[in-house]
Write a protein that holds these residues in place. Structure first.
Motif, short mmCIF file in Angstrom:
data_model
loop_
_atom_site.label_atom_id
_atom_site.label_comp_id
_atom_site.label_asym_id
_atom_site.label_seq_id
_atom_site.Cartn_x
_atom_site.Cartn_y
_atom_site.Cartn_z
N LEU A 162 14.70 -7.59 -3.86
CA LEU A 162 13.51 -7.21 -3.09
C LEU A 162 12.40 -8.23 -3.30
O LEU A 162 12.31 -8.85 -4.36
CB LEU A 162 12.99 -5.84 -3.53
CG LEU A 162 13.88 -4.61 -3.32
CD1 LEU A 162 13.20 -3.37 -3.91
CD2 LEU A 162 14.17 -4.39 -1.83
N PHE A 163 11.54 -8.34 -2.29
CA PHE A 163 10.25 -9.01 -2.47
C PHE A 163 9.19 -8.04 -1.95
O PHE A 163 9.53 -6.93 -1.54
CB PHE A 163 10.21 -10.37 -1.75
CG PHE A 163 10.41 -10.31 -0.26
CD1 PHE A 163 11.67 -10.34 0.29
CD2 PHE A 163 9.33 -10.25 0.59
CE1 PHE A 163 11.86 -10.27 1.67
CE2 PHE A 163 9.49 -10.19 1.98
CZ PHE A 163 10.76 -10.20 2.51
N GLU A 164 7.91 -8.46 -1.96
CA GLU A 164 6.76 -7.62 -1.61
C GLU A 164 6.44 -6.66 -2.77
O GLU A 164 7.16 -5.69 -3.01
CB GLU A 164 6.98 -6.79 -0.33
CG GLU A 164 6.96 -7.57 0.95
CD GLU A 164 5.57 -8.07 1.35
OE1 GLU A 164 4.56 -7.50 0.90
OE2 GLU A 164 5.51 -9.05 2.11
N GLY A 203 4.36 -4.30 -3.08
CA GLY A 203 4.24 -2.88 -2.72
C GLY A 203 5.60 -2.21 -2.62
O GLY A 203 5.80 -1.08 -3.09
N ALA A 204 6.55 -2.92 -2.01
CA ALA A 204 7.90 -2.36 -1.85
C ALA A 204 8.58 -2.22 -3.20
O ALA A 204 9.32 -1.25 -3.44
CB ALA A 204 8.73 -3.27 -0.93
N LEU A 214 7.03 0.74 -5.06
CA LEU A 214 7.51 1.98 -4.46
C LEU A 214 8.97 2.25 -4.83
O LEU A 214 9.36 3.40 -5.11
CB LEU A 214 7.33 1.92 -2.94
CG LEU A 214 7.75 3.15 -2.15
CD1 LEU A 214 7.07 4.42 -2.64
CD2 LEU A 214 7.46 2.95 -0.66
N HIS A 215 9.78 1.19 -4.87
CA HIS A 215 11.17 1.35 -5.27
C HIS A 215 11.27 1.86 -6.71
O HIS A 215 12.03 2.80 -7.00
CB HIS A 215 11.90 0.01 -5.13
CG HIS A 215 13.29 0.01 -5.68
ND1 HIS A 215 14.33 0.64 -5.04
CD2 HIS A 215 13.80 -0.50 -6.83
CE1 HIS A 215 15.44 0.50 -5.77
NE2 HIS A 215 15.13 -0.18 -6.85
N ILE A 237 1.90 7.79 -1.58
CA ILE A 237 2.44 6.61 -0.89
C ILE A 237 1.41 6.08 0.12
O ILE A 237 1.24 4.87 0.30
CB ILE A 237 3.79 6.95 -0.22
CG1 ILE A 237 4.84 7.23 -1.32
CG2 ILE A 237 4.25 5.83 0.71
CD1 ILE A 237 6.15 7.81 -0.80
N TRP A 259 -1.74 6.04 -0.28
CA TRP A 259 -2.71 5.23 -1.02
C TRP A 259 -2.15 3.86 -1.38
O TRP A 259 -2.91 2.89 -1.55
CB TRP A 259 -3.25 5.99 -2.23
CG TRP A 259 -4.26 7.02 -1.82
CD1 TRP A 259 -4.11 8.39 -1.84
CD2 TRP A 259 -5.57 6.79 -1.28
NE1 TRP A 259 -5.24 9.00 -1.35
CE2 TRP A 259 -6.15 8.04 -1.00
CE3 TRP A 259 -6.30 5.63 -1.00
CZ2 TRP A 259 -7.44 8.17 -0.45
CZ3 TRP A 259 -7.58 5.75 -0.46
CH2 TRP A 259 -8.14 7.00 -0.19
N ILE A 260 -0.83 3.74 -1.53
CA ILE A 260 -0.24 2.41 -1.70
C ILE A 260 -0.57 1.55 -0.47
O ILE A 260 -1.03 0.41 -0.59
CB ILE A 260 1.30 2.49 -1.86
CG1 ILE A 260 1.67 3.18 -3.16
CG2 ILE A 260 1.92 1.09 -1.78
CD1 ILE A 260 3.18 3.36 -3.36
N PHE A 261 -0.35 2.14 0.70
CA PHE A 261 -0.63 1.39 1.94
C PHE A 261 -2.13 1.13 2.09
O PHE A 261 -2.53 0.05 2.54
CB PHE A 261 -0.07 2.13 3.15
CG PHE A 261 1.42 1.99 3.30
CD1 PHE A 261 1.96 0.90 3.97
CD2 PHE A 261 2.29 2.92 2.76
CE1 PHE A 261 3.33 0.75 4.10
CE2 PHE A 261 3.67 2.78 2.88
CZ PHE A 261 4.19 1.69 3.56
N LEU A 272 -3.08 -1.84 -0.04
CA LEU A 272 -2.55 -3.15 0.37
C LEU A 272 -2.94 -3.52 1.79
O LEU A 272 -3.03 -4.71 2.10
CB LEU A 272 -1.03 -3.14 0.23
CG LEU A 272 -0.52 -2.90 -1.20
CD1 LEU A 272 1.00 -2.88 -1.22
CD2 LEU A 272 -1.06 -3.95 -2.16
N ASN A 273 -3.16 -2.55 2.67
CA ASN A 273 -3.42 -2.87 4.08
C ASN A 273 -4.88 -2.74 4.48
O ASN A 273 -5.31 -3.38 5.42
CB ASN A 273 -2.61 -1.97 5.01
CG ASN A 273 -1.13 -2.18 4.84
OD1 ASN A 273 -0.37 -1.23 4.78
ND2 ASN A 273 -0.73 -3.43 4.70
#
Lengths: 215, 215
Positions: free
Chosen positions: A69-71, A73-74, A77-78, A98, A100-102, A105-106
């Motif tokens: 994986l990259f990113e 945030g991902a 979450l994983h 989840i 709040w993760i977005f 980051l967004n």
């Protein structure tokens, strides 16, 4: 299976823990999952072996058996999905964590990174000083909205979650800028994050890379 | 329980489907979930009732029973987790599809939004024309890396997923800019997304809001 993450061989922030491997290290420490770190140089990041792992030539990456994986945030979450401790069990609370993760980051991070990039890449341009207030106003607006939502709570939605973990790492990018001074509740929120033993272990681990290469 | 989403009462893009409700509508159409839409004016977005749903004063929001979410990425991921059709069943493939959601929103979208914001908010500044090549170069670099990774595949990782859904909506923001012309595989990728019946139903639904308010 012990996962392997990548991190910068040469820390651009001199071990301040602002590179995105810090998020992944912190998440792994919160859930008590040991990990290996593979350091990559800026030259190695351009080579096919790293591009196969990360098409955008960045760190961190995460390898665990057949999974790559990259990113950040991902990856966080994983990790949060595989282990207890970073997401609530109850379905709605889990969806909000989840969210709040977005949001970190967004919604919060892009204007902060834009401000950093202006300082790195446009500091010698004739417009640089005139543009800074525009960039700072955009960040201030987001901080104000976040501060209003947080209020006097310890964390964004109930117990500490992966959403808080990412939000704290995003807000830390503003330390030293003065932009956080108007929001004591956000300063206290960052301090609560940094006081967590898992944060401290992660910080020390990334700091050790810098110290070793400059010892 | 039929979920309710929010969308702009006055479409800023005149029904082109670039607002972020389009992503949520498309995801709901892909999984066959009916939904209600509540239109909000720019005035209403500043009021306490909307701020309670969305602290950053944006659309879309998503309400379903006791659950209220904001952040289009989080909403699409929530829908994808509740219904079949937007994420693979196999765990590693599922983690990679989620990774592409983050790549679309955290790696590809920020420089594209930065370019849009410069056009909206700085078009009358003396530096605007001189800065555009910097912004376009940053986007071009990301497009090139994405194009290299996609190659001649139909979708980013196996079958169509929520990652493709978000990536197509992000890339669509560049339509008409000329910046996609150098990457025929990305143009074909966008066209494949737009040809999906669920995309077309979602597009028509958001377009109808614009048509009704200007009929």
């Amino acid at each position: 299976m012990t996962p392997t993450i990548t991190a910068f061989a040469q820390s651009p922030d001199r071990g301040q823990g602002l590179a995105r491997d810090m998020r992944v290290r912190w998440a792994l420490e919160e859930v008590g999952q040991p990990y290996h770190t593979r350091l990559v140089s800026f030259d190695e990041m351009k080579r096919p072996a790293h591009l196969a792992l990360h098409p955008f030539r960045q760190i961190p990456t995460y390898e665990e058996g057949d999974l790559a994986l990259f990113e950040s945030g991902a990856i966080v979450l994983h990790i949060a999905g595989r282990h207890a401790g970073l997401l609530p069990e109850e379905a709605n609370a889990r969806a909000r964590a989840i969210m709040w993760i977005f949001a970190a980051l967004n919604t919060m991070e892009p204007p902060i990174v834009e401000h950093e990039q202006a300082r790195y890449h446009e500091h010698d341009k004739p417009w640089h000083r005139a543009r800074l207030p525009l960039l700072e106003k955009r960040i201030h607006g987001r901080l104000e909205q976040l501060s209003n939502r947080l209020g006097d709570a310890d964390w964004l939605d109930g117990a500490f979650s992966a959403g808080d973990l990412l939000m704290v790492t995003v807000l830390r990018r503003l330390e030293g800028s003065g932009m956080l001074d108007a929001f004591p509740n956000l300063c206290a929120y960052i301090a609560r994050g940094k006081a967590r033993p898992a944060y401290q272990r992660a910080f020390d681990a990334q700091r050790a890379v810098f110290t070793a290469s400059n010892g």
